[in-house]
Design a protein around this motif. Sequence first.
Motif, PDB file in Angstrom:
ATOM      1  N   GLU A 225     -58.108 109.797 111.961  1.00 59.88           N
ATOM      2  CA  GLU A 225     -57.446 110.608 110.934  1.00 59.88           C
ATOM      3  C   GLU A 225     -58.181 111.633 110.674  1.00 59.88           C
TER       4      GLU A 225
ATOM      5  N   ARG B 133     -69.432 104.560 100.008  1.00 60.24           N
ATOM      6  CA  ARG B 133     -68.277 104.149 100.545  1.00 60.24           C
ATOM      7  C   ARG B 133     -67.081 105.094 100.387  1.00 60.24           C
ATOM      8  N   PRO B 134     -66.449 104.913 101.431  1.00 61.32           N
ATOM      9  CA  PRO B 134     -65.435 106.097 101.897  1.00 61.32           C
ATOM     10  C   PRO B 134     -64.444 106.425 100.877  1.00 61.32           C
TER      11      PRO B 134
ATOM     12  N   PHE C 160     -59.756  99.311 109.644  1.00 57.15           N
ATOM     13  CA  PHE C 160     -58.456  99.484 109.657  1.00 57.15           C
ATOM     14  C   PHE C 160     -57.872 100.453 108.671  1.00 57.15           C
ATOM     15  N   GLY C 161     -57.125 101.537 109.131  1.00 53.43           N
ATOM     16  CA  GLY C 161     -56.820 102.617 108.129  1.00 53.43           C
ATOM     17  C   GLY C 161     -58.205 103.284 107.752  1.00 53.43           C
ATOM     18  N   SER C 162     -58.565 103.476 106.549  1.00 50.97           N
ATOM     19  CA  SER C 162     -59.656 104.150 106.137  1.00 50.97           C
ATOM     20  C   SER C 162     -60.647 103.139 105.448  1.00 50.97           C
ATOM     21  N   SER C 163     -60.317 101.739 105.975  1.00 57.34           N
ATOM     22  CA  SER C 163     -61.014 100.885 105.266  1.00 57.34           C
ATOM     23  C   SER C 163     -61.886  99.841 106.197  1.00 57.34           C
TER      24      SER C 163
ATOM     25  N   ARG D  16     -68.915  97.962 109.533  1.00 56.76           N
ATOM     26  CA  ARG D  16     -69.229  98.267 108.179  1.00 56.76           C
ATOM     27  C   ARG D  16     -69.016  97.161 107.288  1.00 56.76           C
TER      28      ARG D  16
ATOM     29  N   GLU E 278     -70.438  95.018 103.386  1.00 53.51           N
ATOM     30  CA  GLU E 278     -70.628  95.094 101.993  1.00 53.51           C
ATOM     31  C   GLU E 278     -72.183  94.956 101.547  1.00 53.51           C
TER      32      GLU E 278
ATOM     33  N   THR F 214     -60.461  94.536 101.819  1.00 58.15           N
ATOM     34  CA  THR F 214     -59.787  94.454 103.001  1.00 58.15           C
ATOM     35  C   THR F 214     -60.600  95.167 104.196  1.00 58.15           C
ATOM     36  N   ALA F 215     -61.779  95.398 103.891  1.00 57.58           N
ATOM     37  CA  ALA F 215     -62.849  95.932 104.554  1.00 57.58           C
ATOM     38  C   ALA F 215     -63.255  95.159 105.930  1.00 57.58           C
TER      39      ALA F 215
ATOM     40  N   HIS G 227     -66.122  93.283 101.798  1.00 65.79           N
ATOM     41  CA  HIS G 227     -65.599  93.849 100.475  1.00 65.79           C
ATOM     42  C   HIS G 227     -63.947  93.973 100.426  1.00 65.79           C
TER      43      HIS G 227
END
Lengths: 211, 221
Positions: free
Chosen positions: B56, B220-221, B26-29, B157, B159, B172-173, B170
């Motif tokens: 994105e 991790r991004p 979600f988004g970058s997470s 993805r 943790e 909000t991922a 981890h």
Amino acid sequence: MTPLSNADLAARVARDIPDGSYVNLGIGMPTHVSGHVPDGREVIYHSENGIIGVGPPPPEGRHDPEMIDASKRFITTAPGAAFFDHPDSFAMMRGGHIDIAVLGAYQVAENGDLANWATDDESFPPAVGGAMDLVVGVPTIYVMMRHVNRDGSPKILERCTYPLTGLGVVNRVYTDLAVLDVTADGFRLVELAPGNDLAAVQAATGARILT
Amino acid sequence: MDKRLPDLAAAVAPIHDGAVVMIGGFGSSGIPFGLIDALLDQGATDLTVISNNAGEKEIGIARLLKANRVAKVICSYPRSPGSIWFERRYEAGEVALEVVPQGTLAERIRAAGAGLGGFFTPTGYGTLLAEGKETRKIDGRGQVFETPLHADFALLRAERGDPWGNLSFHGTARNFNPAMAMAGKHAIAEVRALSGTPLDPETVVTPGIFVQALVQHEVRP
């Protein structure tokens, strides 16, 4: 007319969020509400990407890339926070567990219909996100927006012309000119923003305002 | 049992042309950027991508769109600041789009993983997104019938992970990753800390039965 500043509008909405509420703030203008909740109230913020108990932004340069809210801004946790996955997050929304949602809007109608996900511009890919789930499940839906469009045309209407997000879902509209309740009879004036008179606000509104 | 693979390339090797691929995040997470990049190098094309967003800038799903590997996107929110490659492909008619309300997307994915034939939801009732769908009044309320969303592959993805496929997340991922693990016939997780010893069962979020392959990817991004 004398429109409220964004900060004053956020503070006006925040005044109506009771202590102990679970609240979801939509993307854009509503995100500023949390910064204006009066001292002494504990409000717990839900973000649909999987956190209840959203805390303030982290200090500059100290963010965790996997700690974001639905607006994709970096966040921290507040005391009592919890993480969860999307099915649980939307169970909180659809299942009536969140008390209040504050959302932006393109249009609101006097029957409580909300349009906030698509316009009539077809070159623009539609993007709905979680708005439709919020409005069917959260018992109190507040809309926070400018009273009129940039060109002066009304956003508050007898009927929405854009595709609907939900039918008859809006309880109250907070704008930079007025606060209006949606009632069985249509929009009813709660208050005018300081320095505005009803005739001017009515002229900027596409539906009748009852007083 | 050991579901660990040596590298990202080995993990994405089974993905075929025309595959339906769920991608967590979600988004970058919580986005499996390593697996997406490996999929780009691997070359599979004509993909259907199921994800919340449509990429994105020049990273993640946007790279697959830029390389014209995606025939269809099923998502809730394709338009983000910097989602230029989706917009370009969409405007040119090169990618099909199915927009699904976010909670309905999550639940359709969960329904597939849980073996359900679908569900009724009040979300979207009376709107454009319910057109052509079966509806019913339940307890006096309009509801829309939604079908499960299955996928050939799920790219996740996480943790932490262990050889049995157990995962924890981890911050909000977590988002769509656990549900996609259930719905993908072959779920592949890129894991920041992949351990050779079992995770504490009390901390497992996604049980390993839902995960077919894991690969270590620390970044991790």
